[in-house]
Design a protein around this motif. Structure first.
Motif, PDB file in Angstrom:
ATOM      1  N   VAL A   1       0.833  -1.200   0.000  1.00 16.67           N
ATOM      2  CA  VAL A   1       0.000   0.000   0.000  1.00 16.67           C
ATOM      3  C   VAL A   1       0.871   1.255   0.000  1.00 16.67           C
ATOM      4  O   VAL A   1       0.495   2.291  -0.547  1.00 16.67           O
ATOM      5  CB  VAL A   1      -0.939  -0.004   1.225  1.00 16.67           C
ATOM      6  N   LEU A   2       2.059   1.150   0.585  1.00 12.54           N
ATOM      7  CA  LEU A   2       2.985   2.278   0.660  1.00 12.54           C
ATOM      8  C   LEU A   2       3.952   2.305  -0.521  1.00 12.54           C
ATOM      9  O   LEU A   2       4.857   3.134  -0.557  1.00 12.54           O
ATOM     10  CB  LEU A   2       3.778   2.191   1.970  1.00 12.54           C
ATOM     11  N   GLY A   3       3.760   1.404  -1.471  1.00 11.04           N
ATOM     12  CA  GLY A   3       4.601   1.391  -2.669  1.00 11.04           C
ATOM     13  C   GLY A   3       5.785   0.458  -2.604  1.00 11.04           C
ATOM     14  O   GLY A   3       6.633   0.480  -3.501  1.00 11.04           O
ATOM     15  N   PHE A   4       5.868  -0.378  -1.554  1.00  3.64           N
ATOM     16  CA  PHE A   4       6.959  -1.346  -1.433  1.00  3.64           C
ATOM     17  C   PHE A   4       6.417  -2.735  -1.757  1.00  3.64           C
ATOM     18  O   PHE A   4       5.696  -3.322  -0.958  1.00  3.64           O
ATOM     19  CB  PHE A   4       7.549  -1.323  -0.018  1.00  3.64           C
ATOM     20  N   ASP A   5       6.789  -3.249  -2.911  1.00  8.15           N
ATOM     21  CA  ASP A   5       6.187  -4.471  -3.432  1.00  8.15           C
ATOM     22  C   ASP A   5       7.024  -5.717  -3.176  1.00  8.15           C
ATOM     23  O   ASP A   5       6.606  -6.822  -3.506  1.00  8.15           O
ATOM     24  CB  ASP A   5       5.992  -4.315  -4.949  1.00  8.15           C
ATOM     25  N   PHE A   6       8.184  -5.575  -2.558  1.00  6.67           N
ATOM     26  CA  PHE A   6       9.153  -6.672  -2.544  1.00  6.67           C
ATOM     27  C   PHE A   6       8.780  -7.818  -1.607  1.00  6.67           C
ATOM     28  O   PHE A   6       9.362  -8.892  -1.697  1.00  6.67           O
ATOM     29  CB  PHE A   6      10.546  -6.155  -2.201  1.00  6.67           C
ATOM     30  N   LEU A   7       7.811  -7.631  -0.720  1.00 11.63           N
ATOM     31  CA  LEU A   7       7.368  -8.728   0.138  1.00 11.63           C
ATOM     32  C   LEU A   7       5.983  -9.239  -0.256  1.00 11.63           C
ATOM     33  O   LEU A   7       5.408 -10.064   0.459  1.00 11.63           O
ATOM     34  CB  LEU A   7       7.351  -8.291   1.609  1.00 11.63           C
ATOM     35  N   ARG A   8       5.463  -8.742  -1.373  1.00  8.15           N
ATOM     36  CA  ARG A   8       4.149  -9.228  -1.833  1.00  8.15           C
ATOM     37  C   ARG A   8       4.309 -10.613  -2.434  1.00  8.15           C
ATOM     38  O   ARG A   8       5.043 -10.804  -3.391  1.00  8.15           O
ATOM     39  CB  ARG A   8       3.539  -8.274  -2.858  1.00  8.15           C
ATOM     40  N   GLU A   9       3.605 -11.567  -1.847  1.00  7.01           N
ATOM     41  CA  GLU A   9       3.733 -12.945  -2.306  1.00  7.01           C
ATOM     42  C   GLU A   9       3.199 -13.099  -3.717  1.00  7.01           C
ATOM     43  O   GLU A   9       2.218 -12.460  -4.097  1.00  7.01           O
ATOM     44  CB  GLU A   9       2.995 -13.894  -1.360  1.00  7.01           C
ATOM     45  N   ARG A  10       3.847 -13.940  -4.475  1.00 11.70           N
ATOM     46  CA  ARG A  10       3.382 -14.223  -5.833  1.00 11.70           C
ATOM     47  C   ARG A  10       2.243 -15.233  -5.757  1.00 11.70           C
ATOM     48  O   ARG A  10       2.417 -16.321  -5.191  1.00 11.70           O
ATOM     49  CB  ARG A  10       4.514 -14.794  -6.689  1.00 11.70           C
ATOM     50  N   PRO A  11       1.060 -14.909  -6.282  1.00 16.65           N
ATOM     51  CA  PRO A  11      -0.039 -15.872  -6.253  1.00 16.65           C
ATOM     52  C   PRO A  11       0.286 -17.108  -7.065  1.00 16.65           C
ATOM     53  O   PRO A  11       1.099 -17.063  -7.993  1.00 16.65           O
ATOM     54  CB  PRO A  11      -1.216 -15.097  -6.873  1.00 16.65           C
ATOM     55  N   VAL A  12      -0.334 -18.210  -6.706  1.00 16.00           N
ATOM     56  CA  VAL A  12      -0.086 -19.478  -7.390  1.00 16.00           C
ATOM     57  C   VAL A  12      -1.341 -19.886  -8.142  1.00 16.00           C
ATOM     58  O   VAL A  12      -2.420 -19.962  -7.554  1.00 16.00           O
ATOM     59  CB  VAL A  12       0.299 -20.590  -6.392  1.00 16.00           C
TER      60      VAL A  12
ATOM     61  N   ALA B   1       4.992 -15.078 -12.840  1.00 17.59           N
ATOM     62  CA  ALA B   1       3.929 -14.080 -12.787  1.00 17.59           C
ATOM     63  C   ALA B   1       4.399 -12.764 -13.391  1.00 17.59           C
ATOM     64  O   ALA B   1       5.367 -12.168 -12.919  1.00 17.59           O
ATOM     65  CB  ALA B   1       3.475 -13.868 -11.348  1.00 17.59           C
ATOM     66  N   PHE B   2       3.726 -12.305 -14.431  1.00 20.98           N
ATOM     67  CA  PHE B   2       4.010 -11.019 -15.058  1.00 20.98           C
ATOM     68  C   PHE B   2       3.013  -9.975 -14.563  1.00 20.98           C
ATOM     69  O   PHE B   2       1.917 -10.308 -14.117  1.00 20.98           O
ATOM     70  CB  PHE B   2       3.907 -11.135 -16.580  1.00 20.98           C
ATOM     71  N   SER B   3       3.388  -8.715 -14.689  1.00 22.22           N
ATOM     72  CA  SER B   3       2.517  -7.639 -14.231  1.00 22.22           C
ATOM     73  C   SER B   3       1.356  -7.384 -15.183  1.00 22.22           C
ATOM     74  O   SER B   3       0.368  -6.756 -14.801  1.00 22.22           O
ATOM     75  CB  SER B   3       3.322  -6.346 -14.068  1.00 22.22           C
TER      76      SER B   3
ATOM     77  N   VAL C   1      -4.285 -14.512 -12.442  1.00 23.42           N
ATOM     78  CA  VAL C   1      -4.602 -14.867 -11.057  1.00 23.42           C
ATOM     79  C   VAL C   1      -4.310 -13.670 -10.167  1.00 23.42           C
ATOM     80  O   VAL C   1      -3.178 -13.216 -10.084  1.00 23.42           O
ATOM     81  CB  VAL C   1      -3.769 -16.081 -10.569  1.00 23.42           C
ATOM     82  N   ASN C   2      -5.347 -13.153  -9.517  1.00 25.58           N
ATOM     83  CA  ASN C   2      -5.197 -12.054  -8.552  1.00 25.58           C
ATOM     84  C   ASN C   2      -4.412 -10.872  -9.115  1.00 25.58           C
ATOM     85  O   ASN C   2      -3.559 -10.289  -8.444  1.00 25.58           O
ATOM     86  CB  ASN C   2      -4.511 -12.558  -7.276  1.00 25.58           C
ATOM     87  N   GLY C   3      -4.693 -10.519 -10.359  1.00 23.89           N
ATOM     88  CA  GLY C   3      -4.063  -9.344 -10.954  1.00 23.89           C
ATOM     89  C   GLY C   3      -2.751  -9.602 -11.659  1.00 23.89           C
ATOM     90  O   GLY C   3      -2.257  -8.728 -12.381  1.00 23.89           O
ATOM     91  N   ASP C   4      -2.142 -10.759 -11.446  1.00 26.20           N
ATOM     92  CA  ASP C   4      -0.918 -11.115 -12.159  1.00 26.20           C
ATOM     93  C   ASP C   4      -1.265 -12.037 -13.325  1.00 26.20           C
ATOM     94  O   ASP C   4      -2.251 -12.774 -13.276  1.00 26.20           O
ATOM     95  CB  ASP C   4       0.065 -11.829 -11.234  1.00 26.20           C
ATOM     96  N   PHE C   5      -0.440 -12.000 -14.361  1.00 24.98           N
ATOM     97  CA  PHE C   5      -0.650 -12.892 -15.493  1.00 24.98           C
ATOM     98  C   PHE C   5       0.473 -13.923 -15.502  1.00 24.98           C
ATOM     99  O   PHE C   5       1.636 -13.594 -15.719  1.00 24.98           O
ATOM    100  CB  PHE C   5      -0.672 -12.130 -16.819  1.00 24.98           C
TER     101      PHE C   5
END
Length: 314
Positions: free
Chosen positions: A165-176, A262-264, A211-215
């Motif tokens: 939410v604060l713009g730090f994406d590095f701990l966002r888990e990749r959906p499976v 997972a791509f953006s 999946v959940n916004g990722d391709f």
């Protein structure tokens, strides 16, 4: 469907590029973040006199697609940040541009807690692979009672929730993707159907799913062996996936995906598969119906709109 969450954000100086705090309902953690240019104001905050963990984040000069991150813990965050602000040759760190500090509102985080949290979060960052860590070898810290470990696991979960939410994406888990072996009909509430991208002239065929916004592009999909398009952002992504071993040498003069990735966006996925820029909304087609991704997505939006209008008429 996951339940909603409330996160309270506060712009300390009223500026979107200044200091910002974040809190989650029923969580004792407190987050404050800001640019390095605001370090003077940050270290004067009362939160920085506490025990906590912190993240230093900056650009990776070797890869513009991911950040450089340092994860640390300390008994006094403000003092430690001042040390990191020194020049590199005096024991500081030059790379970082933003800092994020996480402490506890009830001041119950101990040195043992934050050492355990640091160990958990370094492990997570390495496994997720969205950043390059500046930390050395992670020493797993296990000297904590079982009940405290459970509390810190919950604390870390909240950290992973609030950071993006604060713009730090590095701990966002990749959906499976859970249904990659199933042919699913389009549904507004379910995962997308499987899509296929082909370049018949070169024998390229890739399978993917949203999946959940990722391709996702699935393991075993093929891709062009070399980038042949113009020099753009996707070219950097293509070469990075080659370097990271996501794309490996395959048969017939092609590359193949060694793992699900997972791509953006569908266009990023289509570009890597094709070896040049591509419109993912057109390039990916429903494996079952032949609809393009764009047509499928439009159908989902139209379906929801029609259902809403029908409910209003009742």
């Amino acid at each position: 469907m996951n339940p909603g969450r409330s996160i309270r954000l506060f712009l300390v100086d009223g500026q979107p590029n200044g200091l910002m705090t974040a809190e989650i309902m029923n969580w004792t953690g407190h987050v404050i973040t800001g640019p390095r240019t605001k370090l003077k104001e940050l270290v004067q905050r009362p939160e920085c006199d506490r025990t906590g963990i912190y993240f230093l984040v900056g650009p990776d000069p070797d890869n513009s697609l991911r950040p450089l991150v340092y994860i640390g813990e300390t008994d006094n965050v403000g003092t430690r940040l001042q040390q990191h602000n020194k020049p590199e040759d005096k024991g500081g760190k030059d790379f970082w541009e933003r800092a994020c500090v996480i402490t506890s509102k009830d001041a119950n985080l101990t040195k043992a807690h934050v050492k355990y949290l640091e160990s958990l979060l370094i492990r997570d960052a390495n496994e997720i692979g969205r950043c390059k860590l500046r930390n050395g070898t992670n020493h797993e810290y296990i000297n904590l009672p079982e009940s405290d470990k459970a509390d810190m696991a919950f604390f870390a979960e909240q950290v992973r929730t609030v950071l993006p939410v604060l713009g730090f994406d590095f701990l966002r888990e990749r959906p499976v993707p859970s249904g990659k072996n199933k042919k699913q009909a389009p549904s507004a509430d379910a995962e997308s159907p499987r899509f296929v991208a082909e370049v018949p002239k070169y024998g390229i065929k890739a399978l993917g799913q949203e999946v959940n916004g990722d391709f996702f592009v699935f393991k075993g999909s093929s891709a062009r062996e070399d980038w042949v398009g113009v020099d753009d952002g996707y070219q950097g992504l293509y070469h990075q996936l080659r370097e990271d071993g996501v794309l490996v040498k395959g048969e017939g003069g092609l590359c193949r995906f060694a793992t699900d990735y997972a791509f953006s966006s569908p266009s990023a996925a289509a570009a890597v598969v094709s070896g040049r820029s591509a419109n993912g909304r057109v390039h990916w087609k429903d494996e079952s119906t032949g609809q393009t991704y764009g047509e499928w997505q439009d159908q989902q939006v139209s379906q929801v709109t029609s259902e809403g209008e029908a409910e209003q008429e009742q």
